[in-house]
Design an enzyme around this catalytic site. Structure first.
Site, short mmCIF file in Angstrom:
data_model
loop_
_atom_site.label_atom_id
_atom_site.label_comp_id
_atom_site.label_asym_id
_atom_site.label_seq_id
_atom_site.Cartn_x
_atom_site.Cartn_y
_atom_site.Cartn_z
N HIS A 191 11.07 -35.50 52.68
CA HIS A 191 10.27 -34.37 52.18
C HIS A 191 8.77 -34.66 52.34
CE1 HIS A 191 11.33 -30.65 49.83
NE2 HIS A 191 10.01 -30.59 49.73
N THR A 208 17.94 -27.33 51.98
CA THR A 208 17.22 -28.54 51.56
C THR A 208 17.90 -29.15 50.35
OG1 THR A 208 15.16 -27.69 52.44
CG2 THR A 208 14.97 -29.43 50.79
N LYS A 252 18.83 -30.48 55.29
CA LYS A 252 17.54 -31.17 55.37
C LYS A 252 17.32 -32.06 54.15
CE LYS A 252 12.59 -30.07 55.58
NZ LYS A 252 12.10 -30.29 54.22
N SER A 276 10.16 -20.92 54.09
CA SER A 276 10.60 -21.56 52.85
C SER A 276 11.06 -20.53 51.82
CB SER A 276 9.43 -22.36 52.26
OG SER A 276 9.70 -22.71 50.92
N TYR A 279 16.71 -23.23 48.89
CA TYR A 279 16.92 -24.11 47.75
C TYR A 279 18.00 -23.45 46.90
CZ TYR A 279 12.54 -26.80 48.36
OH TYR A 279 11.54 -27.62 48.81
C1 LIG Z 1 2.72 -28.42 51.30
C2 LIG Z 1 4.16 -28.71 51.56
C3 LIG Z 1 5.13 -27.85 51.07
C4 LIG Z 1 6.47 -28.07 51.36
N1 LIG Z 1 7.41 -27.17 50.93
C5 LIG Z 1 8.71 -27.34 51.30
C6 LIG Z 1 9.67 -26.34 50.98
O1 LIG Z 1 9.38 -25.32 50.39
N2 LIG Z 1 10.95 -26.58 51.38
C7 LIG Z 1 11.33 -27.70 52.07
O2 LIG Z 1 12.49 -27.86 52.41
N3 LIG Z 1 10.42 -28.64 52.38
C8 LIG Z 1 9.13 -28.49 52.04
N4 LIG Z 1 8.20 -29.41 52.40
C9 LIG Z 1 8.60 -30.57 53.22
C10 LIG Z 1 8.48 -30.19 54.72
O3 LIG Z 1 9.42 -29.23 55.07
C11 LIG Z 1 8.66 -31.42 55.61
O4 LIG Z 1 9.84 -32.08 55.28
C12 LIG Z 1 7.48 -32.38 55.53
O5 LIG Z 1 6.27 -31.67 55.46
C13 LIG Z 1 7.46 -33.30 56.76
O6 LIG Z 1 6.42 -34.21 56.69
P1 LIG Z 1 4.98 -33.97 57.40
O7 LIG Z 1 4.24 -33.01 56.56
O8 LIG Z 1 4.40 -35.32 57.38
O9 LIG Z 1 5.26 -33.42 58.78
C14 LIG Z 1 6.86 -29.22 52.11
C15 LIG Z 1 5.87 -30.08 52.59
C16 LIG Z 1 4.53 -29.84 52.34
C17 LIG Z 1 3.51 -30.76 52.90
#
Ligand SMILES: Cc1cc2nc3c(=O)[nH]c(=O)nc-3n(C[C@H](O)[C@H](O)[C@H](O)COP(=O)(O)O)c2cc1C
Length: 379
Positions: free
Chosen positions: A276, A156, A252, A107, A130
């Site tokens: 997300h 994203t 994404k 990330s 981002y």
């Molecule tokens: C704690 C956390 C931090 C996240 N940070 C980012 C991020 O920095 N960039 C991003 O594109 N998505 C981020 N996401 C979304 C994840 O990439 C992903 O889309 C999501 O976790 C999928 O759902 P799941 O946790 O149920 O598998 C984050 C999700 C979580 C749970």
């Protein structure tokens, strides 16, 4: 690490090891968490078609994602602050993914920087971008990802403004950072975690070093960063990113059919159908309910990836049956990371792999490419 037989076991272990502030941050969704819950409920509603007396002795989970060979149709999703679940968390998760033969996505909001991870692993990883208000900074991140030989850029697009997670506000993950007695006591009871963080390379957002205000800590930086997201971001900016990134591009955060159609015209190699993880628009449909229409709307030249709520190999099967070529997991591996560092992430991947393998067998499937809507039971 204690034995873990399913992702829920890893979640329980992580809950004991990771301070509440960071565990809650990982687990929560935005606002009333309707979309977070829908991601799980709607996946569980999809029933698989049991088939018998099919020769399933030649099962093979290997496939490709954006042309890259993988041992199973899974990638680790970008997770901000992963290095707060476990010291050097990003490096450990990347190592686990690479040993398992699947992609790892770092990330923008990671603790370890692009260069930290590149220096600690021996194969290319993916970088998630981002695009923030300062386009010069965005350009420099793309250049750093290129220099680190990242094998895909995951752009994203569903976070122009930040959804609120109530627990982050309650736990003091806000500005000004609240050093509450409760948090201090909590951390004092998690010495393994504290030691890992103390020994880790960094304690704050590694990719943003030199760009963020000096003297700020993780909590105050999080608020500063949220002011840097750009509500004016548009498809024109995606063209700009495409012009700077010559490699594989994955967009994404698409949930709507109309957006999916536009995304395919940007020259992206793949889109990720994603809300997300239920952390942005609360009230949005679950990712899995949005997937079939998106799959029907876009042609074969753009790959479809999927995430949101995947906790089992059965869920991977469901998503592929409904049109995804591969899936990403977020919390499933983050719980593993909190539970046991690299070994925990390895275990999370093994659990999902084992479940997918058995699920394929019981559905009479030998190859990932054979999975389609026919594996869904008509109720
Ligand atoms: C704690 C956390 C931090 C996240 N940070 C980012 C991020 O920095 N960039 C991003 O594109 N998505 C981020 N996401 C979304 C994840 O990439 C992903 O889309 C999501 O976790 C999928 O759902 P799941 O946790 O149920 O598998 C984050 C999700 C979580 C749970």
């Amino acid at each position: 690490m204690r034995p873990a037989h399913c992702i829920e076991d890893l979640r329980q272990l992580a809950r004991r090891k990771v301070p509440k502030m960071f565990f809650d941050y990982a687990e929560a969704g935005s606002y009333a968490e309707e979309t977070l819950r829908a991601n799980r409920v709607d996946l569980e509603r999809i029933k698989l078609r049991q088939r018998v007396l099919v020769d399933v002795s030649q099962r093979d989970l290997a496939t490709t994602i954006v042309g890259q060979p993988v041992t199973m149709p899974l990638a680790l999703a970008p997770i901000g602050l992963a290095g707060m679940q476990h010291g050097d968390g990003e490096i450990l998760a990347c190592r686990a993914a690479q040993a398992a033969g699947i992609p790892y996505t770092l990330s923008t909001m990671s603790i370890c920087s692009i260069e930290d991870v590149a220096g600690a692993v021996d194969k290319p990883f993916w970088f998630q971008l981002y695009v923030m208000k300062d386009r010069g900074f965005g350009k420099s991140l793309i250049e750093r990802a290129l220099a680190a030989k990242c094998s895909a850029l995951v752009l994203t697009i569903d976070l122009q403004v930040l959804g609120q997670r109530h627990c982050d506000a309650r736990n003091g993950m806000t500005v000004p950072p609240e050093i509450r007695l409760r948090n201090v006591i909590d951390i004092a009871t998690k010495p393994g975690w504290a030691l890992g963080i103390a020994r880790g390379k960094r304690k704050t957002f590694g990719n943003l070093a030199g760009y963020t205000p000096s003297g700020a800590n993780v909590a105050s930086l999080a608020s500063w960063i949220s002011s840097q997201f750009d509500p004016a971001l548009s498809w024109k900016d995606i063209e700009w990113v495409r012009s700077l990134w010559p490699g594989k591009l994955i967009i994404k955060g698409v949930l709507d059919v109309e957006d999916a159609r536009i995304a395919t015209k940007t020259g992206a190699d793949a889109i990720v159908v994603s809300n997300h993880g239920g952390r942005q628009l609360d009230g949005a449909p679950s990712s899995i309910s949005a997937l079939p229409a998106v799959a029907d709307a876009i042609g074969a030249e753009t790959e479809i990836m999927f995430d949101g709520g995947i906790r089992t190999g059965q869920d991977v099967m469901r998503a592929i049956a409904l049109g995804a070529r591969s899936c990403m997991v977020g919390r499933s591996y983050i719980f593993g990371l909190g539970a046991g560092g690299q070994a925990g992430v390895t275990r999370a991947i093994e659990i999902i792999r084992g479940e997918l393998d058995v699920t394929m067998a019981l559905c009479g499937i030998n190859r990932v490419g054979e999975i389609d809507r026919r594996v869904i039971a008509q109720l």
